[in-house]
Design a protein around this motif. Structure first.
Motif, PDB file in Angstrom:
ATOM      1  N   UNK A 270      -3.975   5.898  11.809  1.00  0.00           N
ATOM      2  CA  UNK A 270      -3.310   4.679  11.376  1.00  0.00           C
ATOM      3  C   UNK A 270      -2.080   4.982  10.546  1.00  0.00           C
ATOM      4  N   UNK A 271      -1.144   4.048  10.585  1.00  0.00           N
ATOM      5  CA  UNK A 271       0.038   4.102   9.731  1.00  0.00           C
ATOM      6  C   UNK A 271      -0.026   2.934   8.744  1.00  0.00           C
ATOM      7  N   UNK A 272       0.286   3.235   7.518  1.00  0.00           N
ATOM      8  CA  UNK A 272       0.198   2.261   6.450  1.00  0.00           C
ATOM      9  C   UNK A 272       1.452   2.351   5.596  1.00  0.00           C
ATOM     10  N   UNK A 273       1.714   1.288   4.869  1.00  0.00           N
ATOM     11  CA  UNK A 273       2.851   1.348   3.959  1.00  0.00           C
ATOM     12  C   UNK A 273       2.493   0.604   2.674  1.00  0.00           C
ATOM     13  N   UNK A 274       3.186   0.998   1.639  1.00  0.00           N
ATOM     14  CA  UNK A 274       2.897   0.405   0.339  1.00  0.00           C
ATOM     15  C   UNK A 274       4.161   0.352  -0.491  1.00  0.00           C
ATOM     16  N   UNK A 275       4.336  -0.782  -1.152  1.00  0.00           N
ATOM     17  CA  UNK A 275       5.419  -0.933  -2.121  1.00  0.00           C
ATOM     18  C   UNK A 275       4.786  -1.129  -3.486  1.00  0.00           C
ATOM     19  N   UNK A 276       5.483  -0.783  -4.531  1.00  0.00           N
ATOM     20  CA  UNK A 276       4.901  -0.912  -5.874  1.00  0.00           C
ATOM     21  C   UNK A 276       4.418  -2.328  -6.152  1.00  0.00           C
ATOM     22  N   UNK A 277       3.211  -2.412  -6.684  1.00  0.00           N
ATOM     23  CA  UNK A 277       2.651  -3.696  -7.051  1.00  0.00           C
ATOM     24  C   UNK A 277       1.958  -4.433  -5.932  1.00  0.00           C
ATOM     25  N   UNK A 278       1.970  -3.854  -4.746  1.00  0.00           N
ATOM     26  CA  UNK A 278       1.315  -4.512  -3.608  1.00  0.00           C
ATOM     27  C   UNK A 278       0.252  -3.600  -3.014  1.00  0.00           C
ATOM     28  N   UNK A 279      -0.668  -4.205  -2.296  1.00  0.00           N
ATOM     29  CA  UNK A 279      -1.713  -3.431  -1.639  1.00  0.00           C
ATOM     30  C   UNK A 279      -1.144  -2.673  -0.438  1.00  0.00           C
ATOM     31  N   UNK A 280      -1.844  -1.613  -0.116  1.00  0.00           N
ATOM     32  CA  UNK A 280      -1.439  -0.837   1.045  1.00  0.00           C
ATOM     33  C   UNK A 280      -1.668  -1.675   2.298  1.00  0.00           C
TER      34      UNK A 280
ATOM     35  N   UNK B 277     -10.065   2.645  16.147  1.00  0.00           N
ATOM     36  CA  UNK B 277      -8.877   2.448  15.329  1.00  0.00           C
ATOM     37  C   UNK B 277      -8.898   1.062  14.713  1.00  0.00           C
ATOM     38  N   UNK B 278      -8.399   0.990  13.504  1.00  0.00           N
ATOM     39  CA  UNK B 278      -8.334  -0.280  12.786  1.00  0.00           C
ATOM     40  C   UNK B 278      -7.142  -0.265  11.843  1.00  0.00           C
ATOM     41  N   UNK B 279      -6.666  -1.450  11.496  1.00  0.00           N
ATOM     42  CA  UNK B 279      -5.557  -1.541  10.551  1.00  0.00           C
ATOM     43  C   UNK B 279      -6.036  -1.616   9.109  1.00  0.00           C
ATOM     44  N   UNK B 280      -7.339  -1.576   8.905  1.00  0.00           N
ATOM     45  CA  UNK B 280      -7.887  -1.647   7.561  1.00  0.00           C
ATOM     46  C   UNK B 280      -7.834  -0.284   6.889  1.00  0.00           C
ATOM     47  N   UNK B 281      -7.084  -0.139   5.813  1.00  0.00           N
ATOM     48  CA  UNK B 281      -6.955   1.168   5.183  1.00  0.00           C
ATOM     49  C   UNK B 281      -8.254   1.667   4.560  1.00  0.00           C
TER      50      UNK B 281
ATOM     51  N   UNK C 266      -8.399   7.125  19.521  1.00  0.00           N
ATOM     52  CA  UNK C 266      -8.522   8.527  19.909  1.00  0.00           C
ATOM     53  C   UNK C 266      -8.713   8.661  21.412  1.00  0.00           C
ATOM     54  N   UNK C 267      -9.869   8.288  21.909  1.00  0.00           N
ATOM     55  CA  UNK C 267     -10.147   8.482  23.322  1.00  0.00           C
ATOM     56  C   UNK C 267      -9.450   7.463  24.216  1.00  0.00           C
ATOM     57  N   UNK C 268      -9.344   6.214  23.761  1.00  0.00           N
ATOM     58  CA  UNK C 268      -8.762   5.189  24.629  1.00  0.00           C
ATOM     59  C   UNK C 268      -7.250   5.030  24.430  1.00  0.00           C
ATOM     60  N   UNK C 269      -6.754   5.532  23.341  1.00  0.00           N
ATOM     61  CA  UNK C 269      -5.310   5.459  23.101  1.00  0.00           C
ATOM     62  C   UNK C 269      -4.788   4.057  22.891  1.00  0.00           C
ATOM     63  N   UNK C 270      -5.687   3.128  22.622  1.00  0.00           N
ATOM     64  CA  UNK C 270      -5.232   1.751  22.392  1.00  0.00           C
ATOM     65  C   UNK C 270      -4.402   1.688  21.112  1.00  0.00           C
ATOM     66  N   UNK C 271      -3.406   0.834  21.136  1.00  0.00           N
ATOM     67  CA  UNK C 271      -2.530   0.691  19.981  1.00  0.00           C
ATOM     68  C   UNK C 271      -2.626  -0.721  19.420  1.00  0.00           C
ATOM     69  N   UNK C 272      -2.449  -0.806  18.127  1.00  0.00           N
ATOM     70  CA  UNK C 272      -2.512  -2.081  17.435  1.00  0.00           C
ATOM     71  C   UNK C 272      -1.359  -2.133  16.436  1.00  0.00           C
TER      72      UNK C 272
END
Length: 122
Positions: free
Chosen positions: A34-44, A102-106, A52-58
């Motif tokens: 997963x790729x994540x981003x964070x700015x000061x004062x905000x949650x990731x 895969x999930x977008x949840x950090x 991995x195996x299925x290569x699905x993207x979100x």
């Protein structure tokens, strides 16, 4: 387990940038990344991930259509191609790996790389 995120920098609005997430001591294609981003004062924020195996993207709504995540299993690297960058895309970007789906949840990711700074400014 070590991940190395790289490729950040200073760009202008509308520019493109590609981030890389490389693994040095394990096979990355066995993990969801997963790729994540964070700015000061905000949650990731989870912005993209690839299975991995299925290569699905979100993608998060904020980046869908502009960002593309991909794998190069030969190079043991996952990429995040970022196009049409906006000032609001400026953040520290992180990559992370986990087993399973895969999930977008950090909170579900176990292995994290250090961040790479992306600055979008004219």
């Amino acid at each position: 387990v070590q991940l190395q995120a790289s490729g950040g920098g200073l760009v202008q609005p509308g520019d493109s940038l590609t981030l890389s997430c490389a693994a040095s001591d394990f096979t990355l294609d066995s993990y969801a990344v997963g790729w994540f981003r964070q700015v000061p004062g905000k949650e990731r924020e989870g912005i993209s991930c690839i299975g991995s195996t299925d290569g699905k993207t979100y993608y998060a709504d904020s980046v869908r259509g502009r960002f593309t995540v991909s794998r190069d299993n030969v190079k043991n690297t996952v990429y995040l191609q970022m196009n049409s960058l906006k000032p609001e895309d400026a953040a520290v970007y992180y990559c992370a790996a986990k087993g399973g789906i895969a999930t977008l949840s950090p909170t579900q990711y176990v292995y994290w790389g250090q961040g790479t700074q992306v600055t979008v400014s004219s």
